[in-house]
Design a protein around this motif. Structure first.
Motif, mmCIF file in Angstrom:
data_model
loop_
_atom_site.group_PDB
_atom_site.id
_atom_site.type_symbol
_atom_site.label_atom_id
_atom_site.label_comp_id
_atom_site.label_asym_id
_atom_site.label_seq_id
_atom_site.Cartn_x
_atom_site.Cartn_y
_atom_site.Cartn_z
ATOM 1 N N THR A 111 0.867 -1.168 0.000
ATOM 2 C CA THR A 111 0.000 0.000 0.000
ATOM 3 C C THR A 111 0.908 1.224 0.000
ATOM 4 O O THR A 111 1.687 1.412 0.930
ATOM 5 N N MET A 112 0.824 1.976 -1.066
ATOM 6 C CA MET A 112 1.756 3.087 -1.252
ATOM 7 C C MET A 112 1.003 4.397 -1.355
ATOM 8 O O MET A 112 0.371 4.676 -2.384
ATOM 9 N N PRO A 113 1.039 5.209 -0.285
ATOM 10 C CA PRO A 113 0.298 6.476 -0.336
ATOM 11 C C PRO A 113 0.885 7.397 -1.400
ATOM 12 O O PRO A 113 2.098 7.500 -1.539
ATOM 13 N N LYS A 114 -0.001 8.022 -2.124
ATOM 14 C CA LYS A 114 0.460 8.943 -3.168
ATOM 15 C C LYS A 114 1.006 10.209 -2.521
ATOM 16 O O LYS A 114 0.555 10.612 -1.448
ATOM 17 N N THR A 115 1.940 10.812 -3.175
ATOM 18 C CA THR A 115 2.426 12.108 -2.691
ATOM 19 C C THR A 115 1.642 13.197 -3.415
ATOM 20 O O THR A 115 1.045 12.961 -4.452
ATOM 21 N N GLY A 116 1.661 14.366 -2.827
ATOM 22 C CA GLY A 116 1.006 15.498 -3.471
ATOM 23 C C GLY A 116 -0.485 15.472 -3.243
ATOM 24 O O GLY A 116 -1.006 14.574 -2.585
ATOM 25 N N PRO A 117 -1.173 16.445 -3.740
ATOM 26 C CA PRO A 117 -2.605 16.537 -3.488
ATOM 27 C C PRO A 117 -3.352 15.402 -4.170
ATOM 28 O O PRO A 117 -3.061 15.053 -5.307
ATOM 29 N N ALA A 118 -4.284 14.854 -3.402
ATOM 30 C CA ALA A 118 -5.058 13.746 -3.937
ATOM 31 C C ALA A 118 -6.088 14.245 -4.934
ATOM 32 O O ALA A 118 -6.431 13.563 -5.882
ATOM 33 N N GLN A 119 -6.573 15.424 -4.698
ATOM 34 C CA GLN A 119 -7.604 15.973 -5.570
ATOM 35 C C GLN A 119 -6.938 16.827 -6.654
ATOM 36 O O GLN A 119 -5.898 17.425 -6.429
ATOM 37 N N ALA A 120 -7.596 16.865 -7.768
ATOM 38 C CA ALA A 120 -7.115 17.752 -8.824
ATOM 39 C C ALA A 120 -7.281 19.189 -8.328
ATOM 40 O O ALA A 120 -8.271 19.539 -7.688
ATOM 41 N N LYS A 121 -6.275 19.940 -8.581
ATOM 42 C CA LYS A 121 -6.309 21.318 -8.070
ATOM 43 C C LYS A 121 -7.062 22.203 -9.056
ATOM 44 O O LYS A 121 -6.818 22.152 -10.264
ATOM 45 N N LYS A 122 -7.952 22.966 -8.505
ATOM 46 C CA LYS A 122 -8.686 23.874 -9.382
ATOM 47 C C LYS A 122 -7.950 25.206 -9.407
ATOM 48 O O LYS A 122 -7.614 25.765 -8.366
ATOM 49 N N ILE A 123 -7.690 25.657 -10.573
ATOM 50 C CA ILE A 123 -6.945 26.899 -10.682
ATOM 51 C C ILE A 123 -7.895 28.034 -11.040
ATOM 52 O O ILE A 123 -8.573 27.994 -12.081
ATOM 53 N N PRO A 124 -7.984 28.963 -10.128
ATOM 54 C CA PRO A 124 -8.906 30.076 -10.416
ATOM 55 C C PRO A 124 -8.371 30.935 -11.564
ATOM 56 O O PRO A 124 -7.186 31.246 -11.611
ATOM 57 N N VAL A 125 -9.254 31.269 -12.427
ATOM 58 C CA VAL A 125 -8.855 32.113 -13.563
ATOM 59 C C VAL A 125 -9.403 33.517 -13.332
ATOM 60 O O VAL A 125 -10.593 33.704 -13.098
ATOM 61 N N LYS A 126 -8.501 34.412 -13.339
ATOM 62 C CA LYS A 126 -8.937 35.808 -13.153
ATOM 63 C C LYS A 126 -9.220 36.423 -14.516
ATOM 64 O O LYS A 126 -8.538 36.126 -15.488
ATOM 65 N N SER A 127 -10.216 37.223 -14.500
ATOM 66 C CA SER A 127 -10.447 37.928 -15.754
ATOM 67 C C SER A 127 -9.896 39.337 -15.596
ATOM 68 O O SER A 127 -10.099 40.005 -14.587
ATOM 69 N N GLY A 128 -9.163 39.775 -16.533
ATOM 70 C CA GLY A 128 -8.474 41.042 -16.416
ATOM 71 C C GLY A 128 -9.258 42.188 -17.018
ATOM 72 O O GLY A 128 -10.286 42.013 -17.653
#
Lengths: 128, 145
Positions: A111-128
């Motif tokens: 059993t090998m725990p994954k490194t890093g975030p388990a969930q996909a990271k949502k990247i906020p997009v700013k509108s300029g």
């Protein structure tokens, strides 16, 4: 997922006189948090079990040696003792310090725990 | 496929070639060149003066799920291996055999079913099957007349 051992490895066929190299049949699963592997290694000596991880490369080796029974002659042999050996390239990076390895009834469970975030990271997009 | 050791000793190259061909077929038709065997579980059989010794590779099968019967010169082993089910898991590889299995092995002689002993260790079942005392080969003393 690559399996280096199956791509041109020696395979389970024995060379005469030498201990054959055996490829343990393996199941690989991936959950949200971990990579789980089950390897069939009947007869393996638990003390000889060796699991090494380097980056995403995982190597598993073990020896299966049972002395030929004294006073008996072989009639039919469908499997042989030898050394189990298999290399994998893991689908995800895992935390080498937290790998759990359990050998029970001839099956190695990793059993090998994954490194890093388990969930996909949502990247906020700013509108300029 | 049963490994024919007599043949393997006599014609190792031919034998290896046949094994290789068989594996190639497995790869072509099964998508695997792995140690997935034609018959599960693999069995080794030895014979001695007092009986036979049988070892069977059954990794991941608990001893309670194995049923062994012996009748005259035939040993039958039945069992079942449940597939590993993990919740919300993606399957990357599934090579390990699962489901019900059965093997029957014809021994080189009759055995005493009451005297059979079995032990289970690290995924290997070892059976000792003694010959009935009456069937054992006996040495005949030759006396001078």
């Amino acid at each position: 997922m690559n399996d280096y051992a199956t791509n041109g490895g020696a395979g389970p066929v024995a060379t005469n006189g030498e201990a054959p190299s055996l490829l343990p049949p393996t199941d690989v699963f991936e959950t949200k948090d971990a990579v789980i592997m089950l390897l069939d290694m009947p007869g393996a000596d638990p003390d000889s079990l060796n699991v090494t991880l380097e980056k995403r490369g995982l190597m598993v080796t073990a020896l299966a040696k049972s002395p030929a029974p004294a006073g008996y002659t072989p009639v039919q042999l469908e499997y042989r003792d030898g050394s189990y050996e298999r290399a994998f390239s893991l689908p995800e990076p895992v935390d080498g310090d937290r790998i759990e390895a359990l050998f029970k009834d001839g099956v190695l469970r990793l059993t090998m725990p994954k490194t890093g975030p388990a969930q996909a990271k949502k990247i906020p997009v700013k509108s300029g | 496929m049963l490994r024919d050791y007599v043949m393997e000793r006599r014609w190792p190259d031919l034998y290896r070639e046949m094994r290789r061909t068989q594996e190639e077929m497995n790869r072509l038709f099964g998508g695997l060149r792995l140690a997935v065997r034609a018959e599960f579980p693999p069995v080794n059989l030895w014979a001695g003066p007092d009986g036979a010794l049988v070892t069977v590779e059954v990794p991941g099968v608990s001893p309670e799920e194995i049923e062994i019967t012996v009748h005259q010169d035939t040993m039958t082993l039945r069992g079942k291996r449940e597939p590993e089910i993990l919740e919300d898991a993606v399957e990357h590889r599934r090579e390990r055999m699962h489901g019900a299995f059965q093997r029957s092995i014809v021994l080189p002689f009759r055995v005493d079913a009451d005297g059979v002993s079995a032990r289970f260790d690290r995924g290997v079942v070892t059976l000792e099957l003694p010959r009935p005392a009456a069937d054992k080969p006996r040495q005949v003393k030759v006396a001078r007349a």
